[in-house]
Design a protein around this motif. Structure first.
Motif, short mmCIF file in Angstrom:
data_model
loop_
_atom_site.label_atom_id
_atom_site.label_comp_id
_atom_site.label_asym_id
_atom_site.label_seq_id
_atom_site.Cartn_x
_atom_site.Cartn_y
_atom_site.Cartn_z
N ASN A 1 -3.85 -8.29 -4.03
CA ASN A 1 -4.89 -7.27 -4.10
C ASN A 1 -6.28 -7.85 -3.84
OD1 ASN A 1 -3.38 -4.82 -5.01
ND2 ASN A 1 -2.80 -6.21 -6.67
N SER B 1 -10.76 -6.93 -12.84
CA SER B 1 -11.20 -5.80 -12.01
C SER B 1 -10.92 -4.48 -12.72
CB SER B 1 -10.48 -5.83 -10.65
OG SER B 1 -10.82 -6.99 -9.93
N ALA C 1 -15.74 -9.41 -5.09
CA ALA C 1 -15.06 -8.26 -4.49
C ALA C 1 -15.83 -6.97 -4.72
CB ALA C 1 -13.65 -8.13 -5.08
N PHE C 2 -16.51 -6.86 -5.87
CA PHE C 2 -17.27 -5.66 -6.20
C PHE C 2 -18.77 -5.81 -5.90
CE2 PHE C 2 -13.43 -4.89 -8.65
CZ PHE C 2 -13.27 -3.51 -8.54
N SER D 1 -13.52 -11.51 -8.58
CA SER D 1 -13.71 -10.09 -8.90
C SER D 1 -15.17 -9.68 -8.72
CB SER D 1 -13.25 -9.82 -10.34
OG SER D 1 -13.39 -8.46 -10.65
N PHE E 1 -17.56 -5.52 0.31
CA PHE E 1 -16.17 -5.21 0.66
C PHE E 1 -15.86 -3.75 0.35
CE2 PHE E 1 -16.43 -9.67 -0.45
CZ PHE E 1 -15.76 -10.30 0.59
N ASP E 2 -14.88 -3.23 1.04
CA ASP E 2 -14.38 -1.89 0.75
C ASP E 2 -13.42 -2.00 -0.44
OD1 ASP E 2 -13.34 0.60 0.60
OD2 ASP E 2 -12.35 0.59 2.56
N THR E 3 -13.84 -1.51 -1.60
CA THR E 3 -13.05 -1.68 -2.82
C THR E 3 -12.34 -0.39 -3.25
OG1 THR E 3 -15.01 -1.19 -4.16
CG2 THR E 3 -14.52 -3.52 -3.71
N GLN F 1 -9.43 0.89 -2.37
CA GLN F 1 -8.02 0.68 -2.73
C GLN F 1 -7.91 -0.15 -4.01
OE1 GLN F 1 -5.66 -1.27 0.27
NE2 GLN F 1 -3.79 -1.22 -0.95
N LEU F 2 -8.72 -1.20 -4.12
CA LEU F 2 -8.69 -2.03 -5.31
C LEU F 2 -9.04 -1.20 -6.55
CD1 LEU F 2 -8.50 -4.71 -6.81
CD2 LEU F 2 -10.84 -5.22 -6.12
N THR F 3 -10.03 -0.33 -6.43
CA THR F 3 -10.43 0.52 -7.56
C THR F 3 -9.28 1.43 -7.98
OG1 THR F 3 -12.74 0.48 -6.85
CG2 THR F 3 -12.08 2.27 -8.33
N PRO G 1 -9.19 -9.11 -1.58
CA PRO G 1 -9.55 -8.90 -0.17
C PRO G 1 -9.22 -10.13 0.68
CG PRO G 1 -11.28 -8.06 -1.60
CD PRO G 1 -10.29 -8.75 -2.49
#
Length: 668
Positions: free
Chosen positions: A168, A215, A641-642, A638, A646-648, A650-652, A170
C-alpha cells in the motif's frame, strides 16, 4: 481467497486453521513462524542444560498414553547415542497416533524434574526422513488441533503462490527507500535461505504493517484543532477550594497538570489530552479536578474504566469528593431496573457524573450535556471505544489517562494528535517499593515472611500468568497455586481471583480482600489495573519472565499504596542470561518511563503493539523479529505519503476500512 482453494485441505484441517483465526490464503501467509530450526545445529541431550530449547535427533522406541494422571499425558521412550530419555506431552492425546517407532527430530525444552535424567516437555516433532535434510532454516509455526508442522508448511507454500500480497506504500516511495517487493518479503520469512533473509523479510513486512497502521490513525484522528463549544465558568479560586478537599497537598507535577487542563478548557479549542504518570503519581486526583471544572460549570462528566472493580472504585472515590452532585456507577452487572433509572437520569441531566465500563458507551446511553470525558487506563481501550465516549457529548473535552508510560518516541507516533501531560513526581508519603528476584531455594523463607506479614495485618498478592495448568509444566497457574498455598500457609485466609469468574464474583472477592476478610489474594493480571488496597504490602509474581517489563511495573504498583514499606518478589520459571537481564531492569529501577524505554529496547517493536481484534489479529506481527527503527521508518513513509505530493485516495480508503479493525488497538 478462501482456504478451500488450496489442494489437500480437508474440512477438518480448515476448522483447525479457523481456530488460529485463519480463514483466507492471505491470513495463512500472515501466520508467521514463532521460531526457526537451524538444521545445521543438532544438540545431544547430554550436552543440554535444564530449560534449554534444543533441536535433537533420536529414535522413538515406544509410546503410551496415561489418561489417569491429574493431567493426562503421552510419554514416549526415546534413545539417543545409547542414552534413554522420555518425551512428555500434556493434554495432547492425539500425539500418540502420530508417533511410531523410528527416527525423529524433536524441538523443545529440556527438563529434568519429571523423574530421573532428562526429559523433553511438549516438543514439536517430525520424522527424520528424506524430506528433512539437515540444512538451512526450517520455520516452526503455532499449531492447533491435529495440524502438524508439515501440513502448515505445505499449506503456506501453496498460499504464497495464490495470495495477493501487494504493498500500500506509493511506488515512488518504495523505490526511494529501496524497499524489496512485499511478496518477496513473505517468501523470505516463510522460506528463508539463511537468518539474514528471515530478518530482512520480517523488517519489510513490519514496515508495511506499521505504515498502514499509522496511516489509519491519521485518517481516524482527522483534524486536531476543533473549536470549543462548551464554555466553562469555573474560576481558579473555586477550583483551589475544591482541591483543598483532598487530605494531601498536590505535588508540583499534579499542580502543573491541573494548570494545563484549566488553561485548556478555557482556551478556544476543545481538549484532547493524554495524562500519563507513573504508578502512584496521583493522576486520579488530577482527573477529579478536571471533572470538577465541568460539573461546576453546569455540565456532565463521565469516567470510563476497563474493569467493573475499577469503575466502582472510581465511583466511590468521586462520591466522597463530590457530595453535592449525583454520582452513579453503570456497568454490565448493574440490574436492569437500575440501568433504566441511570439512563433516564443521564438523559435529563439529573445525574452529573457517571463512572462505568463499556456499558457507558452503549447505544442506549445518552447525556443531556456531557462536556468532560475521562478514559482511565487508556491502554486497555481501543481507538474507536475512546471515540465512542467523547461522541456522547457535543464538543466533549477528553482526558485519557495512562499509568503505563509509553516510550517517548512511540508516543510521538501514536499520540501525535494529543497534548501530552506527564506527572513524574509522587506523593512524599509513598515509600519506594523494594524489588528482589527470589531463587527457588528461598521460597520457604518467602512463605514464612508472608505469614508474618499477615500476623501484622498486611496483605499479599500472588500473581500467576495462567488460570489453569500450563502444558509445558513450566508455568504456575492460579488454580494450582491456590491449592498449594492452602497447604503451605494453612493459618492464612486465601482468596482466588481470575478473569473467568463472573463480574459479581470478582467484585465480591476484591471487596472482601480490601476490607480485610482475606490475608492473601491469588490472582491473574486482572488486578494489574487501578486496584487500590492500602494494606497490601507484598507482591509475589510467579513466572515473571512471561510478563513485559511495563506489566511487571504495573503489577508492582498494586502494593505501596499506603504509607507502609512494601516489597515485590519476582520468581522466574527459567534461568537464562536474557531473563536475568530483563528482571534486573525491574529490580534496579522504579521509574516507569525508564522501564518503558528499556522494555522497548529488549522486546523490540513486534511485541509492543497489541492488535488482537475481537478474536482476530490485524496481523500477528508479534512473532516477527525486527528492529524498533522500522516503526519510525514507517512513520516517515506515512508522513511523506500524506504530504500532498501523492494521490492518497486509495490509501485513505484502505486505511479507513481498517477503522473497525482498530477498535481494539492498544499499546501493551
Amino acid at each position: 481467497m478462501q482456504l478451500t482453494s488450496l489442494r489437500y485441505l480437508s474440512e477438518k484441517r480448515e476448522k483447525d486453521f479457523n481456530k488460529l483465526n485463519i480463514y483466507t490464503v492471505e491470513d495463512l501467509c500472515r501466520h508467521f513462524p514463532r521460531d526457526y530450526l537451524d538444521m545445521t545445529r543438532v544438540t545431544l541431550l547430554k550436552d543440554a542444560y535444564h530449560n534449554d530449547v534444543i533441536l535433537t535427533a533420536c529414535e522413538v522406541l515406544n509410546a503410551e498414553y496415561n489418561r489417569y494422571a491429574r493431567r493426562p499425558f503421552v510419554k514416549a521412550l526415546c534413545q539417543q547415542s545409547g542414552h534413554i530419555f522420555n518425551a512428555i506431552w500434556f493434554n495432547q492425546p492425539y500425539v500418540l497416533s502420530k508417533l511410531q517407532k523410528g527416527e525423529y527430530l524433536f524441538y523443545g525444552r529440556v527438563q529434568n524434574r519429571y523423574g530421573a535424567g532428562c526429559s523433553m516437555v511438549n516438543p514439536s516433532f517430525e520424522r527424520a526422513d528424506k524430506n528433512l535434510k539437515l540444512k538451512g532454516l526450517i520455520p516452526v509455526y503455532p499449531l492447533s488441533g491435529s495440524l502438524t508442522q508439515g501440513v502448515v508448511r505445505a499449506a503456506i507454500k501453496q498460499a504464497l503462490s495464490k495470495a495477493r500480497l501487494e504493498s500500500n506504500i506509493p511506488y515512488a516511495l518504495q523505490k526511494k527507500y529501496e524497499l524489496i517487493p512485499l511478496k518477496d518479503a513473505y517468501y523470505k520469512v516463510h522460506c528463508p535461505e539463511n537468518k539474514r533473509d528471515a530478518e530482512e523479510g520480517a523488517a519489510r513486512i513490519a514496515l508495511e504493517e506499521y505504515f498502514l497502521l499509522i496511516s489509519a490513525f491519521k485518517v481516524i484522528k482527522g483534524g486536531r484543532d476543533e473549536a470549543r463549544l462548551n464554555a466553562y465558568s469555573v474560576t481558579r479560586a473555586e477550583l483551589d477550594k475544591f482541591i483543598s478537599r483532598f487530605p494531601f497537598e498536590f505535588t508540583n507535577g499534579q499542580k502543573n497538570a491541573v494548570d494545563e487542563i484549566f488553561d485548556n478548557v478555557h482556551s478556544p479549542r476543545k481538549m484532547n489530552r493524554l495524562l500519563q504518570g507513573d504508578v502512584g503519581s496521583g493522576k486520579t486526583a488530577v482527573a477529579l479536578a478536571g471533572i470538577y471544572m465541568a460539573v461546576a460549570s453546569g455540565y456532565q462528566a463521565a469516567m470510563l474504566a476497563p474493569t467493573e472493580v475499577l469503575a466502582r472504585q472510581n465511583a466511590s472515590l468521586i462520591e466522597k469528593y463530590f457530595p453535592e452532585y449525583n454520582v452513579r456507577a453503570l456497568t454490565g452487572s448493574t440490574p436492569a431496573a437500575e440501568k433504566r433509572e441511570i439512563k433516564k437520569g443521564l438523559a435529563s441531566g439529573e445525574i452529573k457524573i457517571v463512572c462505568g465500563t463499556h456499558a457507558v458507551i452503549q447505544d442506549g446511553v445518552a447525556f443531556r450535556n456531557l462536556a468532560f470525558a475521562v478514559c482511565d487506563e487508556q491502554h486497555r481501550f481501543g481507538v474507536a471505544q475512546r471515540a465512542s465516549l467523547s461522541d456522547k457529548g457535543e464538543g466533549c473535552d477528553v482526558l485519557i489517562m495512562s499509568a503505563t508510560p509509553i516510550p517517548r518516541t512511540l508516543s510521538l507516533i501514536f499520540y501525535g494528535d494529543l497534548d501530552v501531560t506527564t506527572v513524574k513526581d509522587k506523593p512524599a508519603a509513598r515509600q519506594e517499593i523494594s524489588t528482589s528476584v527470589i531463587p527457588e531455594r528461598k521460597y520457604a523463607d518467602m512463605y514464612k515472611y508472608v505469614a508474618e506479614q499477615a500476623r501484622l495485618g498486611n496483605k499479599t498478592y500472588f500473581v500467576c500468568p495462567k488460570i489453569e495448568g500450563d502444558d509445558e509444566g513450566t508455568a504456575m497457574s492460579v488454580t494450582e497455586l491456590f491449592e498449594e498455598l492452602k497447604v503451605k500457609l494453612p493459618s492464612l485466609r486465601i482468596a482466588l481471583l481470575h478473569g473467568k469468574m463472573k463480574d459479581k464474583e470478582k467484585n465480591a472477592v476484591m471487596t472482601a480482600f480490601k476490607e480485610g476478610e482475606y490475608d492473601c489474594l491469588v490472582s491473574t493480571t486482572v488486578i494489574e489495573v487501578g486496584v487500590d488496597v492500602p494494606d497490601a504490602t507484598t507482591m509475589i509474581i510467579y513466572n515473571a519472565e512471561r510478563f513485559g517489563l511495563s506489566q511487571l511495573h504495573q503489577l508492582r504498583g498494586r502494593v505501596g499504596r499506603g504509607n507502609k514499606k512494601s516489597y515485590c518478589f519476582l520468581l522466574a520459571g527459567i534461568d537464562t542470561e536474557e531473563v536475568r537481564e530483563r528482571l534486573a531492569v525491574i529490580k534496579n529501577s522504579t521509574d516507569g518511563f525508564e522501564i518503558a524505554e528499556q522494555d522497548l529496547k529488549l522486546r523490540g517493536g513486534g511485541d509492543f503493539m497489541g492488535t488482537r481484534q475481537s478474536g482476530k489479529m490485524l496481523s500477528d506481527i508479534k512473532n516477527l523479529k525486527f528492529p524498533v527503527g522500522t516503526i519510525f521508518t514507517a512513520k516517515a513513509l506515512s508522513d511523506e505519503a500524506f504530504s500532498g505530493l501523492f494521490d492518497t485516495a486509495q490509501l485513505t480508503r484502505i486505511a479507513a476500512a481498517k477503522y473497525e479493525s482498530l477498535k481494539d488497538i492498544t499499546l501493551n
